[in-house]
Design a protein around this motif. Structure first.
Motif, mmCIF file in Angstrom:
data_model
loop_
_atom_site.group_PDB
_atom_site.id
_atom_site.type_symbol
_atom_site.label_atom_id
_atom_site.label_comp_id
_atom_site.label_asym_id
_atom_site.label_seq_id
_atom_site.Cartn_x
_atom_site.Cartn_y
_atom_site.Cartn_z
ATOM 1 N N GLY A 18 -1.417 -44.086 -18.450
ATOM 2 C CA GLY A 18 -1.357 -42.636 -18.681
ATOM 3 C C GLY A 18 -0.829 -42.234 -20.042
ATOM 4 N N THR A 19 -0.311 -43.205 -20.809
ATOM 5 C CA THR A 19 0.151 -42.879 -22.177
ATOM 6 C C THR A 19 -0.784 -43.489 -23.221
ATOM 7 O OG1 THR A 19 1.562 -44.849 -22.182
ATOM 8 C CG2 THR A 19 2.591 -42.761 -21.502
ATOM 9 N N GLY A 20 -1.907 -44.038 -22.779
ATOM 10 C CA GLY A 20 -2.824 -44.722 -23.699
ATOM 11 C C GLY A 20 -3.748 -43.753 -24.425
ATOM 12 N N ASP A 21 -4.551 -44.358 -25.280
ATOM 13 C CA ASP A 21 -5.456 -43.578 -26.134
ATOM 14 C C ASP A 21 -6.519 -42.831 -25.323
ATOM 15 O OD1 ASP A 21 -6.600 -43.038 -28.818
ATOM 16 O OD2 ASP A 21 -8.273 -44.203 -28.017
ATOM 17 N N LEU A 22 -7.087 -43.499 -24.344
ATOM 18 C CA LEU A 22 -8.150 -42.858 -23.546
ATOM 19 C C LEU A 22 -7.590 -41.679 -22.740
ATOM 20 C CD1 LEU A 22 -11.133 -43.005 -22.621
ATOM 21 C CD2 LEU A 22 -10.357 -44.379 -20.706
ATOM 22 N N ALA A 23 -6.396 -41.885 -22.163
ATOM 23 C CA ALA A 23 -5.758 -40.813 -21.391
ATOM 24 C C ALA A 23 -5.488 -39.612 -22.297
ATOM 25 C CB ALA A 23 -4.453 -41.318 -20.774
ATOM 26 N N ARG A 24 -5.009 -39.900 -23.493
ATOM 27 C CA ARG A 24 -4.630 -38.848 -24.429
ATOM 28 C C ARG A 24 -5.851 -38.074 -24.936
ATOM 29 N NH1 ARG A 24 -3.115 -38.298 -29.852
ATOM 30 N NH2 ARG A 24 -4.353 -40.105 -30.424
ATOM 31 N N ARG A 25 -6.908 -38.801 -25.249
ATOM 32 C CA ARG A 25 -8.060 -38.144 -25.885
ATOM 33 C C ARG A 25 -9.029 -37.532 -24.889
ATOM 34 N NH1 ARG A 25 -11.629 -40.439 -28.712
ATOM 35 N NH2 ARG A 25 -11.396 -42.517 -27.840
ATOM 36 N N LYS A 26 -9.186 -38.170 -23.730
ATOM 37 C CA LYS A 26 -10.246 -37.736 -22.820
ATOM 38 C C LYS A 26 -9.755 -37.278 -21.446
ATOM 39 C CE LYS A 26 -13.930 -38.385 -25.282
ATOM 40 N NZ LYS A 26 -14.786 -37.215 -25.592
ATOM 41 N N ASP A 94 5.570 -51.591 -14.347
ATOM 42 C CA ASP A 94 4.947 -52.766 -14.956
ATOM 43 C C ASP A 94 3.828 -53.240 -14.030
ATOM 44 O OD1 ASP A 94 4.202 -55.070 -16.146
ATOM 45 O OD2 ASP A 94 6.116 -56.124 -15.914
ATOM 46 N N ALA A 95 2.616 -53.198 -14.542
ATOM 47 C CA ALA A 95 1.453 -53.538 -13.719
ATOM 48 C C ALA A 95 1.509 -54.964 -13.192
ATOM 49 C CB ALA A 95 0.177 -53.343 -14.536
ATOM 50 N N THR A 96 2.139 -55.851 -13.942
ATOM 51 C CA THR A 96 2.114 -57.257 -13.547
ATOM 52 C C THR A 96 3.440 -57.707 -12.930
ATOM 53 O OG1 THR A 96 2.740 -57.828 -15.788
ATOM 54 C CG2 THR A 96 0.393 -57.913 -15.280
ATOM 55 N N SER A 119 -6.835 -46.909 -16.345
ATOM 56 C CA SER A 119 -7.142 -46.733 -17.770
ATOM 57 C C SER A 119 -6.329 -47.739 -18.583
ATOM 58 C CB SER A 119 -6.827 -45.298 -18.180
ATOM 59 O OG SER A 119 -7.123 -45.126 -19.535
ATOM 60 N N VAL A 120 -6.524 -48.991 -18.230
ATOM 61 C CA VAL A 120 -5.808 -50.118 -18.852
ATOM 62 C C VAL A 120 -6.834 -51.221 -19.087
ATOM 63 C CG1 VAL A 120 -3.588 -49.654 -17.716
ATOM 64 C CG2 VAL A 120 -5.296 -51.048 -16.548
ATOM 65 N N GLY A 121 -6.451 -52.249 -19.807
ATOM 66 C CA GLY A 121 -7.369 -53.367 -20.037
ATOM 67 C C GLY A 121 -7.762 -54.025 -18.714
ATOM 68 N N VAL A 146 -12.509 -47.467 -12.591
ATOM 69 C CA VAL A 146 -12.317 -48.511 -13.596
ATOM 70 C C VAL A 146 -13.174 -48.227 -14.820
ATOM 71 C CG1 VAL A 146 -11.525 -50.309 -12.032
ATOM 72 C CG2 VAL A 146 -13.950 -50.075 -12.455
ATOM 73 N N GLU A 147 -12.601 -48.563 -15.962
ATOM 74 C CA GLU A 147 -13.210 -48.264 -17.253
ATOM 75 C C GLU A 147 -14.043 -49.437 -17.745
ATOM 76 O OE1 GLU A 147 -13.759 -46.272 -19.653
ATOM 77 O OE2 GLU A 147 -12.884 -44.502 -18.735
ATOM 78 N N LYS A 148 -14.870 -49.148 -18.719
ATOM 79 C CA LYS A 148 -15.560 -50.236 -19.401
ATOM 80 C C LYS A 148 -14.581 -50.938 -20.330
ATOM 81 C CE LYS A 148 -17.511 -49.090 -23.831
ATOM 82 N NZ LYS A 148 -18.595 -48.760 -24.705
HETATM 83 P P1 NAD Z 1 -4.242 -48.272 -24.955
HETATM 84 O O1 NAD Z 1 -3.839 -49.607 -25.472
HETATM 85 O O2 NAD Z 1 -4.179 -47.106 -25.878
HETATM 86 O O3 NAD Z 1 -3.314 -47.900 -23.707
HETATM 87 C C1 NAD Z 1 -2.978 -48.826 -22.729
HETATM 88 C C2 NAD Z 1 -2.100 -48.169 -21.672
HETATM 89 O O4 NAD Z 1 -1.835 -49.154 -20.678
HETATM 90 C C3 NAD Z 1 -0.755 -47.655 -22.134
HETATM 91 O O5 NAD Z 1 -0.443 -46.473 -21.431
HETATM 92 C C4 NAD Z 1 0.211 -48.763 -21.720
HETATM 93 O O6 NAD Z 1 1.525 -48.303 -21.470
HETATM 94 C C5 NAD Z 1 -0.437 -49.233 -20.444
HETATM 95 N N1 NAD Z 1 -0.074 -50.608 -20.131
HETATM 96 C C6 NAD Z 1 -0.379 -51.724 -20.837
HETATM 97 N N2 NAD Z 1 0.134 -52.819 -20.222
HETATM 98 C C7 NAD Z 1 0.761 -52.386 -19.107
HETATM 99 C C8 NAD Z 1 1.492 -53.025 -18.058
HETATM 100 N N3 NAD Z 1 1.676 -54.343 -18.011
HETATM 101 N N4 NAD Z 1 1.987 -52.241 -17.079
HETATM 102 C C9 NAD Z 1 1.802 -50.901 -17.089
HETATM 103 N N5 NAD Z 1 1.128 -50.242 -18.038
HETATM 104 C C10 NAD Z 1 0.630 -50.982 -19.044
HETATM 105 O O7 NAD Z 1 -5.686 -48.446 -24.315
HETATM 106 P P2 NAD Z 1 -6.845 -47.341 -24.161
HETATM 107 O O8 NAD Z 1 -7.561 -47.218 -25.459
HETATM 108 O O9 NAD Z 1 -6.291 -46.116 -23.570
HETATM 109 O O10 NAD Z 1 -7.858 -48.054 -23.173
HETATM 110 C C11 NAD Z 1 -7.635 -48.195 -21.776
HETATM 111 C C12 NAD Z 1 -8.887 -48.792 -21.133
HETATM 112 O O11 NAD Z 1 -9.973 -47.910 -21.306
HETATM 113 C C13 NAD Z 1 -9.318 -50.114 -21.732
HETATM 114 O O12 NAD Z 1 -9.881 -50.902 -20.710
HETATM 115 C C14 NAD Z 1 -10.402 -49.711 -22.714
HETATM 116 O O13 NAD Z 1 -11.323 -50.736 -22.934
HETATM 117 C C15 NAD Z 1 -11.034 -48.577 -21.959
HETATM 118 N N6 NAD Z 1 -11.737 -47.596 -22.809
HETATM 119 C C16 NAD Z 1 -11.068 -46.953 -23.804
HETATM 120 C C17 NAD Z 1 -11.743 -46.003 -24.557
HETATM 121 C C18 NAD Z 1 -11.019 -45.236 -25.646
HETATM 122 O O14 NAD Z 1 -11.663 -44.352 -26.223
HETATM 123 N N7 NAD Z 1 -9.781 -45.490 -25.929
HETATM 124 C C19 NAD Z 1 -13.095 -45.748 -24.320
HETATM 125 C C20 NAD Z 1 -13.748 -46.429 -23.283
HETATM 126 C C21 NAD Z 1 -13.051 -47.346 -22.535
#
Ligand code: NAD
Length: 484
Positions: A18-26, A94-96, A119-121, A146-148
């Motif tokens: 929820g603090t990642g790039d995809l969450a923030r932008r989209k 922590d996801a893991t 929205s994580v790897g 789940v995301e691509k």
């Molecule tokens: P990001 O690296 O910006 O954010 C990752 C997020 O995951 C963060 O909030 C982080 O705190 C969290 N995280 C990482 N490890 C963690 C753990 N062990 N426990 C809990 N939280 C954890 O990534 P993103 O760019 O937001 O991308 C997320 C997913 O969406 C990826 O699978 C990416 O391929 C996919 N995606 C992203 C975009 C994009 O525009 N950014 C577009 C399409 C698909």
């Protein structure tokens, strides 16, 4: 135009990452827009979950900044924003590991729609799915998004499907391809199956060929090392272009419902012929005075990863036998443009003299920019001087035809997230579809690797390598222009 926003049921949406790039932008700006439109009931809540240190108040500040940055200014209404932020909370987790999961259990309700957005790897998908169960957080009807990328080949996609299947049934899994959420993509189905006009002509007897182009002006800067492990074939063709191809080529489903639509798409993927070596061109962009080369962006001295691919594809079924589909996608192209073009055959016999200017009809469906469609038809050039023919577009740019509301149509993510809450999987990929798409792309990629194939260099802001133009020229055809 009448706005018909149908409120969804009360829900708890947890955004892992929820603090990642995809969450923030989209995701978060999209949710704000749905809130603003009145689609969320009072009882809908959004819970950010991520590993970074943050509390609920800090998360609201983060989300407010995201909304202000990614939602047009005129839509940032202080009252709406306040109402939206009141729906938010945050769980550090922590996801893991074990940290945070009991906190999450304490906040997620069992008596509302539960949606968990991963929205994580992809390496974290399994760990999260498992913990949602072992901690008793996900109820029997919970949905996961789940995301691509969904795998990087068939084997990894299969492994991912197997992992998710240990904890969730297929009807609970929403694999996002945001192209499917675009207004025009759904309009393609409305156009084909809601009109009598096109479907009778939509086959090899009347269609000369089809082009699908997804061109971007951006390079891979900023995510070069990630992209270098993937390339245009994995990053764009296997998912987005294949989905567009399926919707363009599929048979009419018996109903507009998830499995009926996805069954038809799957049949197209399974009917794709292997692509001949001569029918595919790969490219990699050069640098210029103003922009870096692919190799510089990918921070490597040597790489055979393609930033461009163009190919001729055949579908072995009755409808399309003999009609090629040309697919093309690339970075650092002349313009940002996504479109599907259906070029019809010329009339079988012309009653006009040869040089009157008659040409074939062309239907183009634009995904971006200016979502819309136009149909090129031949008419008589007005005025005296005998029968001279010209092509004119019957243009339907949605923003012009349908007013401001169409220009303001929900973004793909907004629509798709609301579909998750409604439990509608029509615009999401099924597991077998994704695996079948990889099964078709894997041998192409393996062929390049076996042959030591090197992509052809192309100039930045061009139409790709010369060989891509030749791919059509040798068939006596031309690509549609990529506009700047
Ligand atoms: P990001 O690296 O910006 O954010 C990752 C997020 O995951 C963060 O909030 C982080 O705190 C969290 N995280 C990482 N490890 C963690 C753990 N062990 N426990 C809990 N939280 C954890 O990534 P993103 O760019 O937001 O991308 C997320 C997913 O969406 C990826 O699978 C990416 O391929 C996919 N995606 C992203 C975009 C994009 O525009 N950014 C577009 C399409 C698909």
């Amino acid at each position: 135009m009448v706005s018909r926003v149908i409120p969804v049921d009360p829900f708890d949406l947890v955004i892992f990452g929820g603090t990642g790039d995809l969450a923030r932008r989209k995701i978060l700006p999209g949710l704000y827009r749905r809130h603003q439109d009145g689609q969320m009931p009072d009882d809908a809540r959004i819970i950010g979950a991520a590993r970074g240190e943050m509390d609920a108040e800090g998360y609201r500040v983060f989300v407010e900044n995201a909304v202000r940055e990614f939602v047009p200014k005129k839509k940032c209404d202080p009252k709406d924003l306040k109402g939206f932020l009141a729906r938010l909370s945050f769980v550090q987790l922590d996801a893991t590991g074990t940290q945070g999961w009991s906190d999450l259990k304490a906040v997620v309700r069992q008596d509302v729609v539960q949606a968990f957005y991963f929205s994580v790897g992809p390496s974290l998908f399994g760990a999260i799915a498992e913990r949602l169960h072992t901690h008793g957080i996900a109820g029997p009807e919970a949905r996961i998004v789940v995301e691509k990328p969904f795998g990087h080949d068939q084997a990894s996609a299969q492994a991912l499907n197997d992992t998710l299947a240990q904890h969730f049934a297929e009807h609970q899994i929403y694999r996002i391809d945001h192209y499917l959420g675009k207004e025009t993509v759904q309009n393609l189905m409305a156009l084909r199956f809601g009109n009598m006009l096109f479907e009778p002509l939509w086959n090899a007897q009347y269609v000369d060929h089809i082009q699908i182009t997804v061109a971007e002006t951006v390079g891979v800067e900023g995510r070069g090392s990630y992209y270098d492990r993937s390339g245009a074939m994995r990053d764009m063709v296997q998912n987005h272009l294949m989905q567009l191809l399926c919707l363009t080529a599929m048979e009419p489903p018996s109903k507009f419902e998830p499995n009926a639509v996805r069954d038809e798409k799957l049949k197209i993927i399974r009917a794709l012929d292997p692509v001949a070596t001569d029918d595919i061109v790969r490219g990699q962009y050069r640098g210029s005075n103003t922009v870096a080369s692919y190799l510089e962006d990918a921070e490597t001295d040597a790489s055979t990863t393609e930033s461009f691919v163009a190919m001729k594809v055949h579908i072995s079924n009755w409808r399309w036998n003999g009609t090629p589909f040309y697919l093309r996608t690339g970075k650092r192209m002349r313009g940002r443009m996504s479109e599907i073009v259906v070029r019809f055959k010329e009339p079988p016999h012309s009653i006009f003299e040869e040089d009157t200017g008659q040409s074939a009809n062309e239907l183009s469906i634009r995904l971006q920019p200016n979502e819309g469609m136009d149909l090129k038809v031949t008419i008589k050039e007005p005025g005296l001087g005998g029968m001279r023919l010209i092509d004119v577009p019957l243009d339907m740019t949605f923003a012009d035809a349908l007013g401001e509301e169409a220009a303001d149509a929900p973004d793909a993510y907004e629509r798709l997230i609301m579909d998750v809450i409604r439990g509608n999987q029509t615009l999401f990929m099924r597991g077998d579809e994704v695996e079948a798409a990889w099964a078709w792309t894997d041998p192409i990629i393996a062929g390049w690797e076996d042959r030591g194939d090197r992509p052809k260099p192309y100039d930045p802001f061009s139409t790709g390598p010369e060989e891509a133009l030749m791919l059509l020229h040798k068939d006596g055809r031309r690509w549609r222009e990529i506009r700047e």
